[in-house]
Every structure is written in C-alpha cells, then in structure tokens.
Design a protein around this motif. Structure first.
Motif, PDB file in Angstrom:
ATOM      1  N   VAL A   1      14.064  -2.890  -4.731  1.00 41.83           N
ATOM      2  CA  VAL A   1      13.831  -2.508  -6.123  1.00 41.83           C
ATOM      3  C   VAL A   1      13.936  -0.990  -6.263  1.00 41.83           C
ATOM      4  O   VAL A   1      13.472  -0.235  -5.406  1.00 41.83           O
ATOM      5  CB  VAL A   1      12.450  -3.001  -6.586  1.00 41.83           C
ATOM      6  N   VAL A   2      14.540  -0.552  -7.362  1.00 41.75           N
ATOM      7  CA  VAL A   2      14.725   0.872  -7.649  1.00 41.75           C
ATOM      8  C   VAL A   2      13.634   1.322  -8.615  1.00 41.75           C
ATOM      9  O   VAL A   2      13.463   0.740  -9.688  1.00 41.75           O
ATOM     10  CB  VAL A   2      16.118   1.127  -8.257  1.00 41.75           C
ATOM     11  N   ALA A   3      12.894   2.367  -8.222  1.00 38.45           N
ATOM     12  CA  ALA A   3      11.843   2.909  -9.095  1.00 38.45           C
ATOM     13  C   ALA A   3      11.673   4.394  -8.817  1.00 38.45           C
ATOM     14  O   ALA A   3      11.730   4.817  -7.657  1.00 38.45           O
ATOM     15  CB  ALA A   3      10.516   2.178  -8.856  1.00 38.45           C
ATOM     16  N   ASP A   4      11.457   5.184  -9.861  1.00 41.81           N
ATOM     17  CA  ASP A   4      11.174   6.602  -9.649  1.00 41.81           C
ATOM     18  C   ASP A   4       9.859   7.035 -10.289  1.00 41.81           C
ATOM     19  O   ASP A   4       9.609   8.211 -10.518  1.00 41.81           O
ATOM     20  CB  ASP A   4      12.327   7.487 -10.117  1.00 41.81           C
ATOM     21  N   VAL A   5       8.989   6.034 -10.558  1.00 42.18           N
ATOM     22  CA  VAL A   5       7.624   6.295 -11.016  1.00 42.18           C
ATOM     23  C   VAL A   5       6.682   5.536 -10.094  1.00 42.18           C
ATOM     24  O   VAL A   5       6.986   4.414  -9.666  1.00 42.18           O
ATOM     25  CB  VAL A   5       7.417   5.842 -12.478  1.00 42.18           C
ATOM     26  N   ALA A   6       5.542   6.142  -9.782  1.00 42.55           N
ATOM     27  CA  ALA A   6       4.548   5.486  -8.930  1.00 42.55           C
ATOM     28  C   ALA A   6       3.179   5.529  -9.590  1.00 42.55           C
ATOM     29  O   ALA A   6       2.834   6.484 -10.293  1.00 42.55           O
ATOM     30  CB  ALA A   6       4.484   6.157  -7.562  1.00 42.55           C
ATOM     31  N   ILE A   7       2.408   4.478  -9.344  1.00 40.85           N
ATOM     32  CA  ILE A   7       0.995   4.436  -9.705  1.00 40.85           C
ATOM     33  C   ILE A   7       0.197   4.390  -8.415  1.00 40.85           C
ATOM     34  O   ILE A   7       0.507   3.595  -7.513  1.00 40.85           O
ATOM     35  CB  ILE A   7       0.675   3.209 -10.582  1.00 40.85           C
ATOM     36  N   VAL A   8      -0.830   5.226  -8.312  1.00 41.63           N
ATOM     37  CA  VAL A   8      -1.700   5.230  -7.136  1.00 41.63           C
ATOM     38  C   VAL A   8      -2.834   4.233  -7.367  1.00 41.63           C
ATOM     39  O   VAL A   8      -3.553   4.321  -8.374  1.00 41.63           O
ATOM     40  CB  VAL A   8      -2.260   6.636  -6.864  1.00 41.63           C
ATOM     41  N   PHE A   9      -2.977   3.304  -6.430  1.00 44.45           N
ATOM     42  CA  PHE A   9      -3.977   2.235  -6.551  1.00 44.45           C
ATOM     43  C   PHE A   9      -4.825   2.175  -5.294  1.00 44.45           C
ATOM     44  O   PHE A   9      -4.305   2.283  -4.177  1.00 44.45           O
ATOM     45  CB  PHE A   9      -3.288   0.889  -6.777  1.00 44.45           C
ATOM     46  N   SER A  10      -6.121   1.937  -5.454  1.00 43.96           N
ATOM     47  CA  SER A  10      -7.052   1.947  -4.325  1.00 43.96           C
ATOM     48  C   SER A  10      -8.061   0.810  -4.442  1.00 43.96           C
ATOM     49  O   SER A  10      -8.788   0.721  -5.436  1.00 43.96           O
ATOM     50  CB  SER A  10      -7.799   3.281  -4.278  1.00 43.96           C
ATOM     51  N   TRP A  11      -8.116  -0.046  -3.404  1.00 39.70           N
ATOM     52  CA  TRP A  11      -9.169  -1.063  -3.385  1.00 39.70           C
ATOM     53  C   TRP A  11     -10.535  -0.405  -3.265  1.00 39.70           C
ATOM     54  O   TRP A  11     -11.519  -0.883  -3.865  1.00 39.70           O
ATOM     55  CB  TRP A  11      -8.937  -2.044  -2.238  1.00 39.70           C
TER      56      TRP A  11
ATOM     57  N   VAL B   1       1.351   8.431 -11.648  1.00 37.53           N
ATOM     58  CA  VAL B   1       0.210   8.161 -12.524  1.00 37.53           C
ATOM     59  C   VAL B   1      -0.988   7.811 -11.643  1.00 37.53           C
ATOM     60  O   VAL B   1      -0.883   6.971 -10.739  1.00 37.53           O
ATOM     61  CB  VAL B   1       0.516   7.037 -13.517  1.00 37.53           C
ATOM     62  N   VAL B   2      -2.122   8.451 -11.932  1.00 36.74           N
ATOM     63  CA  VAL B   2      -3.338   8.279 -11.131  1.00 36.74           C
ATOM     64  C   VAL B   2      -4.441   7.793 -12.068  1.00 36.74           C
ATOM     65  O   VAL B   2      -5.198   8.593 -12.633  1.00 36.74           O
ATOM     66  CB  VAL B   2      -3.744   9.598 -10.451  1.00 36.74           C
TER      67      VAL B   2
ATOM     68  N   THR C   1      10.408   0.809 -14.392  1.00 37.50           N
ATOM     69  CA  THR C   1       9.924   0.105 -13.203  1.00 37.50           C
ATOM     70  C   THR C   1       9.045   1.038 -12.387  1.00 37.50           C
ATOM     71  O   THR C   1       9.366   2.218 -12.205  1.00 37.50           O
ATOM     72  CB  THR C   1      11.095  -0.379 -12.341  1.00 37.50           C
ATOM     73  N   THR C   2       7.934   0.502 -11.887  1.00 40.97           N
ATOM     74  CA  THR C   2       6.931   1.320 -11.229  1.00 40.97           C
ATOM     75  C   THR C   2       6.609   0.781  -9.843  1.00 40.97           C
ATOM     76  O   THR C   2       6.340  -0.409  -9.687  1.00 40.97           O
ATOM     77  CB  THR C   2       5.630   1.342 -12.064  1.00 40.97           C
ATOM     78  N   ASP C   3       6.606   1.652  -8.852  1.00 40.48           N
ATOM     79  CA  ASP C   3       6.044   1.318  -7.550  1.00 40.48           C
ATOM     80  C   ASP C   3       4.534   1.520  -7.610  1.00 40.48           C
ATOM     81  O   ASP C   3       4.041   2.417  -8.297  1.00 40.48           O
ATOM     82  CB  ASP C   3       6.618   2.203  -6.453  1.00 40.48           C
ATOM     83  N   VAL C   4       3.793   0.701  -6.870  1.00 42.54           N
ATOM     84  CA  VAL C   4       2.348   0.887  -6.731  1.00 42.54           C
ATOM     85  C   VAL C   4       2.095   1.289  -5.286  1.00 42.54           C
ATOM     86  O   VAL C   4       2.496   0.584  -4.362  1.00 42.54           O
ATOM     87  CB  VAL C   4       1.575  -0.387  -7.102  1.00 42.54           C
ATOM     88  N   VAL C   5       1.447   2.439  -5.104  1.00 43.61           N
ATOM     89  CA  VAL C   5       1.332   3.023  -3.771  1.00 43.61           C
ATOM     90  C   VAL C   5      -0.126   3.323  -3.444  1.00 43.61           C
ATOM     91  O   VAL C   5      -0.986   3.419  -4.324  1.00 43.61           O
ATOM     92  CB  VAL C   5       2.176   4.308  -3.644  1.00 43.61           C
TER      93      VAL C   5
END
Length: 663
Positions: free
Chosen positions: A391-401, A453-454, A436-440
C-alpha cells in the motif's frame, strides 16, 4: 515467510461438528467456491486428546488428507485455544480469576490462566505431538498458534499470576526502590518494602495506582506473548513451516500490545468483524487494516477471520446487505491483505456461535449469500497478481496501546474523552479526504512521510517523543492533538506545563485542562464548532490560527502553528466536529504536499493504491447508493475491461484498475 499463489481465499473449518459424509460435500463446495486455505484444529484439543495422555489423530489425519487430495492448503491450529473438560476437572487451579476475586469456570472458551504452569505444560505437550505428526506434511502451509490469544483471559489475578507479576517486576526494576520511584508509592502510603508484598491490581475500595495498572497491562501482554513463544519453539523443533497467530486489531479488544508481538510472527494475521455498535463500522474496518499493515511493517498480511454476514456477540447482530461482504473483503485486500479468510465454512447447528454467519449458511447453497461467496472467490482469483504489492501512503498516524491503557484510566480530567475515539476521528477524517494513512508505533521511522498526526498520545517516552520532534525539525509537518506528551512511561506528569514532551516543538504552553460537559459546545474564531475539551493555553512562539469565542475560555488559543527547525508543528486543543477536523487536515495535508488519491465523498468511496516494482493497482470501493466515476487509465481486473480515461464504479461495487504506466 508464508507463500501462496496469489490472494488466499480461506475459512475456519470444524469437521468435528459434522459427519464424514458432510466432509466430502464440503470439500466439493470449497473447490466450487475457490477456497484454497482452510484452518482446522483450532479448537481440537478434546478431540485429539480425549483423555489425559491419550491421543487420537485418526479424524485429523483423515481431514488433512482429504483437503490435500483436493488441492486445498491447511492452516493448522495447535489446538490449545480452549482446554478439554478433563484438564480443568483434574486441575481447577488453572481457571482464571477476575479482578474481583471470582473464578471463571469451564463451559465457554479460554478457561485458563496465562500464568498457569500446569496449563503451559499440558498445552506444550499437545503442541509437540501435533508438530511431530504434521510438521513436514505437504498440505500444511502455515501453523496457527492457539486462537485469538487474550480475547477473554488476558487479565488474570490468581496467586500464580501474582508470582509471575512479581518476577516480571523484578526483571523490569531490579530493586524495590526503583519500583517505588516508578509507581509513585509515596502517594497514599503505598511504599513497598519487598516485591513479595505486591499483588495484581485487584478491585479496591478507591481508585487504583495508575502506574501499577499500566505495568499490569504490560505484564499481561508479555505473559501471553511468552506463551506464544513457547508454542512457537515447540513447533519449530519439528517443522520449518511459517508460524503465526491471529491478532484482534479491533475497537473492543485492547489488552495486548501488538507492537511487541508483531516481530515474533512469521507473517502478521488479524481477525476483524464489523462492529455495529460504532457510528461508522466501515471506517473502523479501514483503520484496523491500516494498523495491521503497520504491525506488518508495510508488508502484506493475512485476514484470518471475518464474517459473511451477521455475527452472534453484539446486542444487535445485523445482517450484511448484498455486496457488503465483497466490499469488506476487497477493502481488506486494498489495504494490504494477501489472504481473505472467514469464520467459518459451514454454519454450526449447535453451540454459542450457531447464529454466526458462514460461507455455507443454514439455508444452504441455494441462497444469495452462497452465490456472492462463489463470485468473491472468482474475483479474488482475478486479483492474484496484486499479491506481494504494498500500500502507498505518505501520511502516518502514531498509535500506542500504552496510551490507550493509561489515557483511559480511572482518574483523568474527563471520562467522556476516549483515546481511541481521537485516533479514529483523525484517521476517519483523512480517509474521507481520500488520503491513505499508515498507522505506526511511537518511535517508528517517520522520514518517509509528508505529514504525521499524533492524536492524544498521552503516554510517551522521551526517546519516542524525540523522534517526532526531530522529524519536524528536519522538515516534517505534524499535527498533535490535546492530552499528548503528558506523562512518561511511568505515568509521571512532565512538569512545566502541557503538552510536556512536545511543548518546545509546538511553541505553546498549556496551563490547565478545562474539559466540557458532554452537552456543552464551543465556537472558534474560524466558525468551527467543538466539544468535550478546552485548555488554558498561551503561545510561546506559535502562531494562533483559531481562538475560542465563547465557552469557559473566550480568547484563548485553540489551534496553533509553529515553525520548528525546518518543519511545522500544529496543535489542536479541542475536539472539532467532523467537517471542521476535515478542514484542518485538508489544509495541513496541502501545506505538507500530500495529494489525495480519492475524492472527498464523506467516506462513501474509498480509493487506495497498492504498488510493486512491476505494477500499480488502484482499488475503488463504492459504499454509496450511486455510481462514481474515478479518473484512471489501465485494465480493470474485476471485469477485465480496458479503462481509457476513467472507470465507472456501480453503486455498492468494487473496481481494481491495473494502472497504465504508473509503476
């Protein structure tokens, strides 16, 4: 690594529920539908070990050989997901105990404590037998450890858990003085003299120690991961076949930190079911996929379970509309899945899940559902060449359990503010904008993203916060939302003003939280409306983009922008309504050079690109009741048609275009 010829189409199969005559009919129908990967022995313990130390593999042998003879590969379970009655009868001490001290008994599933040495010993004995027998069988494509580990029993509070928790704490802190410092035990006279005094955080007459609660979540996740590792090791002694287990990346399961689990998987696998208790179940499906892809570090993954129609465990188990199963399935593929599997093959006639949908429903094959299943199998075959692309994405969201666990704790500024809702709101707004967004994970490499995005990253280490700050200083664009950077990994507040770890990068200082009652609304100077949260904020170099015009803090900044190094850090101090949040993110994305690949149609149409070195594929999923026309050139794979300038996607349909000259 798991390899498969194209996109896998699979299911869970429970042959022990059916006669041998039905098996033959089932395999014939599997071939008709195009099913080529079947999970078996998921709940097989009581069948292959009907009595302590007595094994009967005849039935499992027979079904494996039948599937193999028909060219169907096997996803072979270790059988340890639920204990047989003889085991809990002989050893009731393995039963889980809840935070209130009450025991959970057999009769359901997962009636075992993750810290029980008796359970571990018996489970590994079974795994060894299964692996020895089938470890090199040509039918077996992948090993399936247990099933949905921690779905019901992630948190246990018995004496064996207490002992294991104390050992975990000793490894983490080394000395009781270090633990006391980490937990802030000077508060409420909680100071410990020895590790032996520590218990799991059972129910108290007041609120509990929040640092202890977070550590217990960490421990519990690690304890189940250690069990996975033990089964993995037992399998690996007899087999070189890839090994995984099915995650539950979903809105209602939060007890396992899958960032620590994912590196242990030979391939990442996930289960996902539409949750109709949510306002937008399909948006949550897309978020789950993007997070699962993040766990896989961008590599393809497997959807191990989803449903053809209704489930059985929600207050209202809604049936899917015609075409909805196909849209769900192909959304998973669009967002990175190289395998689409269902629970289950044939609908059960008895048991707790008898009203859960299946590929073969109670009504049989003369049904619209079965016809859609067969068509889905044919469609997945036509998409085989997509397998292996990313998947191609150039935006990321930072996610934390860890932020999910801690931010949603007992003693917080507002019980109405929910961490996952903040994450979903940000992801949903970007999805609706066609981005499209990656979640990292916190600490992940951000250098390849134009915008990060945080949302609500309440708990973050100094090192992980520095990654975000350095990203901005190096030229990145970031949006941080309220209640971020507040505490360190010990749930210790960073002094000097909020948002703590991000204060310098954002060029602001928040003096005080001023949350709102659920019914209260505030208006911003931009005309935007917001709810739930405000903050007494002052600029320390940041430009103020919006202020509150009413509510408890008229004139106070609500949205800021700060040039930091070569980049830009923006801050949002409230919960904007959906369209207003979209407007903020639209502007930020444009400023960062992000170009949406899909139209802004309120999420009713999703456009996602997968690409490899050889080709690029544009997925268009039309959830709406109207056709849509999307500009693209190439070959449409679902229908086989040539696309000259644009593709018309009918209402409720999916089209996949192999793009011309786009690789």
């Amino acid at each position: 690594m798991f390899t498969h010829d194209g996109i896998a189409f699979g299911c869970d199969y429970n042959p022990e529920q059916w006669s041998r005559e039905v098996w033959n009919d089932d395999v014939r129908l599997m071939r008709e539908a195009g099913v080529d990967l079947v999970a078996i022995n998921i709940f097989g313990w009581s069948h292959i070990e009907p009595r302590d130390g007595v094994y009967d593999f005849e039935g499992l042998d027979a079904i494996i050989e039948l599937l193999h003879a028909n060219g169907i590969r096997v996803n072979l379970g270790t059988g340890t997901a639920s204990t047989p009655p003889w085991l809990t009868h002989q050893h009731p001490e393995i039963l889980p105990i809840m935070a209130d001290g009450t025991t959970r008994y057999p009769g359901g599933r997962q009636a075992w404590c993750p810290s029980s040495p008796v359970f571990r010993e018996r489970a590994l004995r079974l795994v060894d037998k299964v692996a020895e027998r089938y470890g090199s069988h040509p039918a077996v494509a992948i090993w399936h450890v247990s099933n949905e580990l921690g779905c019901h029993n992630a948190l246990c509070y018995n004496d064996e858990t207490a002992a294991a928790f104390r050992l975990w704490l000793q490894r983490r802190y080394a000395t009781i003085a270090d633990l006391n410092a980490a937990w802030g035990t000077s508060f409420w006279s909680q100071r410990y003299s020895t590790f032996e005094e520590i218990l799991p955080p059972m129910l108290t007459v007041s609120t509990s120690n929040p640092s202890q609660l977070v550590d217990f979540h960490r421990f519990s996740s690690d304890e189940l991961l250690d069990h996975y590792r033990s089964e993995y090791a037992a399998l690996r002694r007899h087999s070189t076949i890839p090994i995984t287990t099915n995650f539950m990346v979903t809105a209602h399961i939060k007890n396992l930190d899958y960032w620590s689990w994912a590196p242990e998987m030979d391939i990442v696998a996930n289960d996902h079911y539409l949750d109709n208790r949510l306002a937008d179940p399909t948006a949550e499906l897309s978020f789950s996929d993007d997070l699962t892809r993040g766990l896989a570090q961008g590599a393809p993954w497997i959807l191990m379970e989803h449903s053809t129609s209704a489930v059985n465990w929600q207050p209202l188990n809604r049936a899917k509309q015609p075409g909805e199963m196909t849209r769900n399935s192909l959304t998973h593929v669009a967002r990175g899945a190289d395998g689409v599997c269902f629970f289950q093959w044939r609908a059960s006639l008895q048991g707790s899940e008898k009203f859960h949908s299946a590929l073969v429903p109670h009504a049989g094959t003369d049904t619209d559902l079965w016809r859609e299943v067969v068509e889905l199998g044919a469609t997945l075959d036509r998409l085989d060449e997509v397998a292996g692309s990313r998947v191609v994405a150039d935006v990321a969201i930072v996610f934390s359990w860890e932020s999910w666990w801690s931010a949603d704790g007992e003693s917080r500024p507002s019980q109405s503010v929910d961490y996952l809702q903040q994450v979903h709101a940000a992801h949903g707004a970007l999805r609706e904008l066609g981005i499209t967004t990656d979640v990292v994970a916190p600490g992940a490499d951000l250098s390849g993203y134009r915008l990060v995005v945080v949302p609500g990253l309440y708990m973050v280490t100094d090192a992980d916060a520095a990654v975000i700050n350095d990203y901005v200083a190096s030229g990145g664009h970031a949006l941080v939302t309220f209640f971020s950077g507040i505490v360190d990994e010990d749930d210790r507040v960073r002094p000097g003003g909020y948002p703590g770890a991000f204060r310098e990068m954002l060029g602001i200082t928040v003096e005080e939280f001023v949350p709102l009652a659920p019914a209260e609304r505030v208006t911003l100077s931009t005309g935007a409306t917001a709810r739930l949260w405000t903050e007494r904020l002052r600029s320390a170099g940041a430009d103020v983009l919006a202020r509150y015009v009413d509510g408890p803090l008229p004139g106070s900044p609500a949205h800021t922008k700060h040039v930091f190094g070569q980049g830009v850090g923006c801050y949002l101090a409230t919960v904007l309504d959906r369209d207003d949040l979209k407007n903020v993110l639209r502007t930020l994305a444009a400023d960062a050079g992000v170009v949406p690949i899909g139209p802004d149609l309120g999420g009713s149409v999703e456009v996602v690109r997968r690409a490899s070195a050889q080709a690029s594929y544009l997925f268009i999923v039309n959830h709406s009741a109207d056709p849509v026309d999307i500009p693209v050139r190439g070959t449409e794979l679902v229908t086989g048609s040539i696309v000259r300038d644009s593709v018309l996607v009918p209402a409720g349909a999916v089209r996949v275009v192999k793009e011309e000259n786009a690789a």
